[in-house]
Design an enzyme around this catalytic site. Sequence first.
Site, PDB file in Angstrom:
ATOM      1  CD  GLU A   1      50.829  87.862-107.084  1.00 56.29           C
ATOM      2  OE1 GLU A   1      51.089  87.201-108.092  1.00 56.29           O
ATOM      3  OE2 GLU A   1      51.279  87.609-105.960  1.00 56.29           O
TER       4      GLU A   1
ATOM      5  NE  ARG B   1      65.067  63.151-105.715  1.00 54.80           N
ATOM      6  CZ  ARG B   1      64.771  62.999-104.443  1.00 54.80           C
ATOM      7  NH1 ARG B   1      65.142  63.901-103.580  1.00 54.80           N
ATOM      8  NH2 ARG B   1      64.094  61.953-104.023  1.00 54.80           N
TER       9      ARG B   1
ATOM     10  CE  LYS C   1      56.533  91.492-113.826  1.00 56.01           C
ATOM     11  NZ  LYS C   1      55.738  90.537-114.564  1.00 56.01           N
TER      12      LYS C   1
ATOM     13  CE  LYS D   1      51.296  84.491-103.865  1.00 54.53           C
ATOM     14  NZ  LYS D   1      51.711  85.187-105.085  1.00 54.53           N
TER      15      LYS D   1
ATOM     16  CG  HIS E   1      59.715  87.698-112.755  1.00 57.22           C
ATOM     17  ND1 HIS E   1      59.546  87.306-111.468  1.00 57.22           N
ATOM     18  CD2 HIS E   1      58.484  88.041-113.192  1.00 57.22           C
ATOM     19  CE1 HIS E   1      58.268  87.401-111.144  1.00 57.22           C
ATOM     20  NE2 HIS E   1      57.597  87.851-112.173  1.00 57.22           N
TER      21      HIS E   1
ATOM     22  CG  HIS F   1      59.049  90.622-107.388  1.00 58.75           C
ATOM     23  ND1 HIS F   1      60.166  90.204-108.055  1.00 58.75           N
ATOM     24  CD2 HIS F   1      58.281  89.514-107.228  1.00 58.75           C
ATOM     25  CE1 HIS F   1      60.079  88.900-108.282  1.00 58.75           C
ATOM     26  NE2 HIS F   1      58.950  88.459-107.785  1.00 58.75           N
TER      27      HIS F   1
ATOM     28  CE  LYS G   1      60.443  84.781-104.875  1.00 60.01           C
ATOM     29  NZ  LYS G   1      59.820  84.899-106.144  1.00 60.01           N
TER      30      LYS G   1
ATOM     31  CG  ASP H   1      56.581  85.047-102.954  1.00 59.26           C
ATOM     32  OD1 ASP H   1      57.506  84.487-103.588  1.00 59.26           O
ATOM     33  OD2 ASP H   1      55.410  85.118-103.366  1.00 59.26           O
TER      34      ASP H   1
END
Length: 453
Positions: free
Chosen positions: A228, A53, A194, A352, A190, A252, A160, A247
């Site tokens: 992470e 946009r 890997k 995280k 993704h 994953h 996702k 998430d």
Amino acid sequence: MNLAAKPPVAPACAFVILGAGGDLTKRLLVPALYNLELAGLLDERFEVLGIDRLTGDDHWFRGELLEMLRAFVAERGGGTAPASVDDACWDGLAQRLHYHSGDFADPATFQALVAALGTRSAIFYLATAARFFGPLVDQLGEAKLLAEPEGGFRRVVIEKPFGTDLASAEQLNARILRHVGERQIYRIDHYLGKETVQNIMALRFSNGIFEPLWQRDHIDHVQITVAETVGVGTRGAFYEATGAVRDMVPNHVMQLLAMTAMEAPNSFDADAVRAEKAKAVQAIQPLSSEQARLNVVRGQYRPGALDGAAVPGYRQEHGVDPASETETYIAMKFAIDNWRWAGVPFYLRTGKRLAARRTEIAIQFKPAPFALFRDTPVDLLAPNRMVLHIQPSEGVSLQFSAKVPGPKVRLGAVTMKFDYADHFHVGPSTGYETLLYDCMAGDATLFQRADNI
Ligand code: BG6
């Protein structure tokens, strides 16, 4: 999956990014396309059409992307960025990056795309928030953009989360299938791009020594960790509605689990691999509410320090409700109820702002009968553990016991390690390179099938 040593240049196509102004385009898609260009794998007629946009033109778009790529390189992109930006390579790619500003709700945006694409093959990459997936595929379908030109292709790549529960995932799937055939849909994860994730299959099925041990008689338990150090950063609004489970887990983490637990496929053909993965996932025992209370832990990060610098807690992040109950950490214990795995617990955890960045699959084997070493302290009897390291370093290690040199028989834990970078001298990759290449080549092996989702 391409098993050839040097893959051919990908078939020419237009790569349409819907949501080209977003984080994903800048941080992952464009660095991956840059790496593909550097490797000489993009056709000279390959072109990116970015749509969003924001008002802008080609010049602005290229400038934004280059700035981001340079920043990504400077901060080392979590180990996945190229070492430097090669000007000639960037210039070659940049002149093929175009931008159109348009509203996703306006059919005129898609009519303009019809004119821009003509009869070219195209990939439509939905790099948007999940609520746009259904409406965007409707718009593409209604504008006849998904009808394949003669001798060419039209494909849709979907990010996702693919729905937020079974019912919404099925609804979304049915909505998309009104406009395209299953073979045109590429549900991306993704992690499947890997190298070390793909290596799980290679390691298990191309070596004679591991597979006989890879089952309940020899394995005590499996631990899958995706830890992470980053927080949610600028993605607070996305994360609030998603949380650690949606998430990371159905995509994953489940992929890592499926690759570890699956039976050998009959071939590396997309359907053969996906069918075996689906069977492994289907054998997971669903948890009742009571079992979930006993086998699942959720957590949320508080303010703290990282590398000596203060970092905010989740509830202080931008776009996050100060009383948020969204989880940023999840750990769970699963059972896979089939002949290979019955009785072997699988522990999964991801979060995280954890102490270290580490993605790995640890296979812990059952102990040997230690009768001979009755006098050795238990903590020196190291379990045999094979760890498939996925991030930040890629490799495989094997822990076992060895005799400590000296006159008495004493045991010590030792580790044998294979490191990808040492052995193959590979550059870093985001995981998207392989997947974007495979999508252009029409190979869906490393993409998710609806039943698996
Ligand atoms: C993404 C998640 O899919 O994967 C992010 O949305 C997460 O929250 C990321 O940080 C992890 O990917 P990688 O390749 O850095 O392990």
